[in-house]
Design a protein around this motif. Structure first.
Motif, mmCIF file in Angstrom:
data_model
loop_
_atom_site.group_PDB
_atom_site.id
_atom_site.type_symbol
_atom_site.label_atom_id
_atom_site.label_comp_id
_atom_site.label_asym_id
_atom_site.label_seq_id
_atom_site.Cartn_x
_atom_site.Cartn_y
_atom_site.Cartn_z
ATOM 1 N N ILE A 344 0.878 -1.236 0.202
ATOM 2 C CA ILE A 344 0.063 0.180 0.034
ATOM 3 C C ILE A 344 0.790 1.242 -0.187
ATOM 4 N N ARG A 345 1.928 1.294 0.526
ATOM 5 C CA ARG A 345 2.959 2.322 0.461
ATOM 6 C C ARG A 345 3.586 2.671 -0.561
ATOM 7 N N HIS A 346 3.784 1.416 -1.620
ATOM 8 C CA HIS A 346 4.360 1.479 -2.822
ATOM 9 C C HIS A 346 3.384 1.149 -3.885
ATOM 10 N N PRO A 347 2.540 1.918 -4.282
ATOM 11 C CA PRO A 347 1.492 1.532 -5.370
ATOM 12 C C PRO A 347 2.019 1.132 -6.468
ATOM 13 N N GLU A 348 2.975 1.536 -7.056
ATOM 14 C CA GLU A 348 3.421 0.920 -8.342
ATOM 15 C C GLU A 348 3.938 -0.305 -8.096
ATOM 16 N N MET A 349 4.615 -0.778 -7.098
ATOM 17 C CA MET A 349 4.732 -2.184 -6.677
ATOM 18 C C MET A 349 3.452 -3.251 -6.794
ATOM 19 N N MET A 350 2.432 -2.472 -5.959
ATOM 20 C CA MET A 350 1.164 -3.362 -5.917
ATOM 21 C C MET A 350 0.572 -3.241 -7.355
ATOM 22 N N LYS A 351 0.727 -2.452 -8.054
ATOM 23 C CA LYS A 351 0.156 -2.667 -9.427
ATOM 24 C C LYS A 351 1.023 -3.714 -10.214
ATOM 25 N N LYS A 352 2.268 -3.736 -9.960
ATOM 26 C CA LYS A 352 3.171 -4.893 -10.824
ATOM 27 C C LYS A 352 2.866 -6.161 -10.430
ATOM 28 N N VAL A 353 2.505 -6.259 -8.985
ATOM 29 C CA VAL A 353 2.217 -7.687 -8.647
ATOM 30 C C VAL A 353 0.776 -8.373 -8.674
ATOM 31 N N GLN A 354 0.038 -7.272 -8.942
ATOM 32 C CA GLN A 354 -1.373 -7.559 -9.341
ATOM 33 C C GLN A 354 -1.436 -7.833 -10.765
ATOM 34 N N ASN A 355 -0.561 -7.305 -11.617
ATOM 35 C CA ASN A 355 -0.559 -7.753 -13.009
ATOM 36 C C ASN A 355 -0.138 -9.045 -13.235
ATOM 37 N N GLU A 356 0.848 -9.457 -12.560
ATOM 38 C CA GLU A 356 1.458 -10.924 -12.525
ATOM 39 C C GLU A 356 0.306 -12.063 -12.041
ATOM 40 N N VAL A 357 -0.315 -11.597 -10.836
ATOM 41 C CA VAL A 357 -1.083 -12.486 -10.304
ATOM 42 C C VAL A 357 -2.352 -12.749 -11.315
ATOM 43 N N ARG A 358 -2.824 -11.752 -11.622
ATOM 44 C CA ARG A 358 -3.954 -11.722 -12.494
ATOM 45 C C ARG A 358 -3.745 -12.253 -13.805
ATOM 46 N N GLU A 359 -2.743 -12.220 -14.379
ATOM 47 C CA GLU A 359 -2.326 -12.790 -15.605
ATOM 48 C C GLU A 359 -2.066 -14.240 -15.602
ATOM 49 N N ILE A 360 -1.582 -14.813 -14.539
ATOM 50 C CA ILE A 360 -1.502 -15.945 -14.145
ATOM 51 C C ILE A 360 -2.811 -16.946 -13.826
ATOM 52 N N ALA A 361 -3.659 -16.042 -13.122
ATOM 53 C CA ALA A 361 -4.919 -16.439 -12.730
ATOM 54 C C ALA A 361 -5.832 -16.683 -13.898
ATOM 55 N N GLY A 362 -5.636 -15.759 -14.857
ATOM 56 C CA GLY A 362 -6.453 -15.650 -16.187
ATOM 57 C C GLY A 362 -8.107 -15.449 -15.722
ATOM 58 N N ASN A 363 -8.871 -16.439 -16.243
ATOM 59 C CA ASN A 363 -10.412 -16.220 -15.907
ATOM 60 C C ASN A 363 -10.887 -16.745 -14.571
ATOM 61 N N LYS A 364 -9.621 -17.399 -13.883
ATOM 62 C CA LYS A 364 -10.117 -17.862 -12.457
ATOM 63 C C LYS A 364 -10.431 -17.075 -11.505
ATOM 64 N N VAL A 484 -4.418 -9.715 -3.563
ATOM 65 C CA VAL A 484 -4.209 -8.473 -4.793
ATOM 66 C C VAL A 484 -4.752 -8.841 -6.176
ATOM 67 N N ARG A 485 -5.161 -10.089 -6.180
ATOM 68 C CA ARG A 485 -5.928 -10.552 -7.284
ATOM 69 C C ARG A 485 -7.373 -10.111 -7.393
ATOM 70 N N ASN A 486 -8.001 -9.854 -6.094
ATOM 71 C CA ASN A 486 -9.572 -9.792 -5.894
ATOM 72 C C ASN A 486 -9.907 -8.395 -5.733
ATOM 73 N N PHE A 487 -9.124 -7.422 -5.372
ATOM 74 C CA PHE A 487 -8.989 -6.136 -4.931
ATOM 75 C C PHE A 487 -8.269 -5.136 -5.343
ATOM 76 N N GLU A 488 -8.647 -3.902 -5.488
ATOM 77 C CA GLU A 488 -7.855 -2.644 -5.436
ATOM 78 C C GLU A 488 -7.712 -2.120 -4.246
ATOM 79 N N TRP A 489 -6.592 -1.770 -3.761
ATOM 80 C CA TRP A 489 -6.450 -1.267 -2.241
ATOM 81 C C TRP A 489 -5.958 0.097 -2.142
#
Length: 525
Positions: A344-364, A484-489
């Motif tokens: 939460i202190r580093h929103p750019e890192m939050m966005k980067k890990v969200q992209n990674e997780v969401r890409e791997i999760a796909g439609n799940k 990080v997959r299910n929410f924006e913080w």
């Protein structure tokens, strides 16, 4: 003149032969002998590590402060990475460098595998019958083998996959229900999650639901608080009466009694189910269905069948269960709390890990443990959190069994050893910009936290290293991936990351002083 000399000699001799005078002379002789023995030309000169000045009786205890890991770092900056303090009359070696930690926990691990006695551990952990506080020896080896082979092996950790999955999904659903109306208390959510997971894994079901939940939660909190307290009687026996006067001993005895009553009830419940042949609950003991059982089931089976050829009594079972709670709840929740704090202190890192997780999760909709191995940036974030915020910044003290020489310094047998992993994680000779949160550094590094790389040892290393690393990390990764997959913080009231209060709590486990409050917005991508 000769008569005078004879009179003088007679009286002086008579005076010197008096018992009291002989005692005083003998004492002076001993002092002179000891003084001579430490002179440069003496034969027993010791090369002790540097020491800051100490006060009579209390030694260096006054220099610990409310956050000992920070106070000891300041002292180490003046006196060096190997520093000898005295807590009352007890010599304590403080280790603040990776190479010295490696010397203690690897090269000379056997000599530093013992634990110092602790009045609190004696009361709360059934006279040192758990693994964490047990003296080094055959009993400790047998109890650790039970933990490693039957309770915390990779196979057993995998067998609890459904428990972690169910509790994580319940957490996600709870956040979704509450996030539309207000911010969520992530600290409280993490504490409940880890407690529920450990309860189900160790005891077979959640305890403390409903009206009793608060009392059970408070009891576990008091247990952790007492384990992290400094017992003045351990270091200054003559002042042990203070613990009775200020109510410390009474509180410890009360918590020990309440925990014992609770654990007795749990064990009796398991035994009664076994007697009734509750096969749905899985109480038939056998090697084949071991992975379907909780910790209490396994421990009762080991006791009944004498599986290890070593007697396991009721107190040992209860002590091992308490080890699971001490190591598996507070520390795991602390790592989750600090990881989310840093993201939460580093929103750019939050966005980067969200992209990674969401890409791997796909439609799940939800992340499972099969997905975690591909999430390299998430793993790097957790490693960086463990570097900056080790849950236990001062590893549980060890004790030297025999005299030893560490980096040219003589360490006497019986010396306590405290390893400041918090300071090692901020060593500028090991880490670039050590005060900054930089998970990217781990993307190109093989450094891990499993006890082989002494730059990063939040779980310790060697014989006394934590055997529950796999259990804790699997839970942390699964929970973080789903968050990080299910929410924006975001932070409440329009606050930004740099406004987040980073004040630490006090105690054995260092978490946030103030709860982590955040606003969760469901992600529907």
């Amino acid at each position: 003149m000769s008569q005078f000399l004879q009179f003088l000699v007679t009286n002086v001799t008579s005076f010197l032969l008096q018992p009291s005078v002989l005692t005083i002379l003998a004492f002076i002789f001993i002092l002179l002998f000891k003084w001579y023995s430490i002179l440069p030309n003496g034969n027993t000169k010791k090369n002790s590590p540097p020491s800051p000045p100490k006060l009579p009786i209390i030694g260096n205890l006054h220099q610990l402060g409310l956050q000992p890991h920070r106070s000891l770092q300041t002292l180490a900056q003046r006196h060096g990475p190997l520093m000898l303090l005295h807590f009352g009359s007890v010599p304590v070696l403080v280790v603040s460098s990776a190479d010295a930690a490696q010397e203690i926990m690897k090269t000379r691990d056997l000599n530093f595998a013992d634990r110092p006695k602790s009045g609190i551990s004696e009361k709360l952990l059934y006279n040192y019958k758990d693994v964490a506080s047990a003296p080094y020896g055959e009993y400790w080896r047998q109890m650790k083998s039970i933990l490693v082979l039957h309770l915390l092996s990779n196979k057993r950790v995998q067998s609890f996959c459904s428990v972690r999955k169910e509790e994580t999904f319940l957490m996600i659903d709870k956040i979704k229900e509450s996030c539309s109306s207000s911010s969520v208390n992530l600290s409280e959510i993490f504490a409940k999650l880890t407690n529920d997971v450990v309860c189900r894994v160790a005891l077979g079901k959640k305890y403390g639901e409903g009206e009793g939940r608060k009392k059970f939660k408070e009891l576990l909190g008091e247990f952790a608080e007492l384990l992290g307290a400094i017992n003045v009687g351990d270091y200054i026996p003559s002042l042990a009466w203070l613990n009775r006067a200020n109510g410390f001993d009474a509180k410890a005895e009360k918590v020990a009694k309440q925990l014992d009553d609770f654990l007795e009830g749990v064990i009796e419940e398991h035994i009664n189910c076994q007697k009734k042949g509750d096969h749905d609950r899985g109480f038939t003991f056998s090697q084949e269905n071991e992975d379907q059982k909780d910790f209490v089931d396994i421990l009762l089976w080991i006791q009944e069948e004498n599986v290890i050829g070593f007697p396991v009594d009721r107190d040992s079972i209860k002590a091992l269960i308490l080890d699971a709670f001490a190591a598996g709840t507070d520390t795991t929740y602390t790592v989750l709390e600090w990881t989310m704090t840093e993201l939460i202190r580093h929103p750019e890192m939050m966005k980067k890990v969200q992209n990674e997780v969401r890409e791997i999760a796909g439609n799940k909709k939800d992340i499972t443990e099969d997905d975690l191995d591909k999430m390299h940036y998430l793993k790097a974030i957790i490693k960086e959190t463990l570097r900056l915020h080790p849950p236990i910044p001062l590893l549980v003290p060890r004790k030297s069994i025999q005299d030893a020489k560490i980096h040219g310094y003589d360490i006497a047998a019986g010396t306590q050893v405290i390893i400041n992993v918090w300071t090692i994680g901020k060593d500028p000779t090991l880490w670039d910009e050590p005060e900054e949160f930089q998970p990217e550094s781990f993307l190109t590094s093989s450094i891990d936290f499993k006890g082989h790389d002494f730059q990063l040892i939040p779980f310790g290393a060697g014989r006394r290293g934590c055997p529950g690393i796999s259990f804790a990390i699997t839970t942390i990764e699964l929970v973080m991936a789903n968050l990080v997959r299910n929410f924006e913080w975001t932070l409440p009231d329009g606050a930004i990351g740099k406004d987040l209060d980073m004040t630490e709590s006090t105690g054995l486990t260092i978490h946030r002083k103030f709860p982590l409050m955040a606003i969760a917005t469901p992600y529907f991508g």
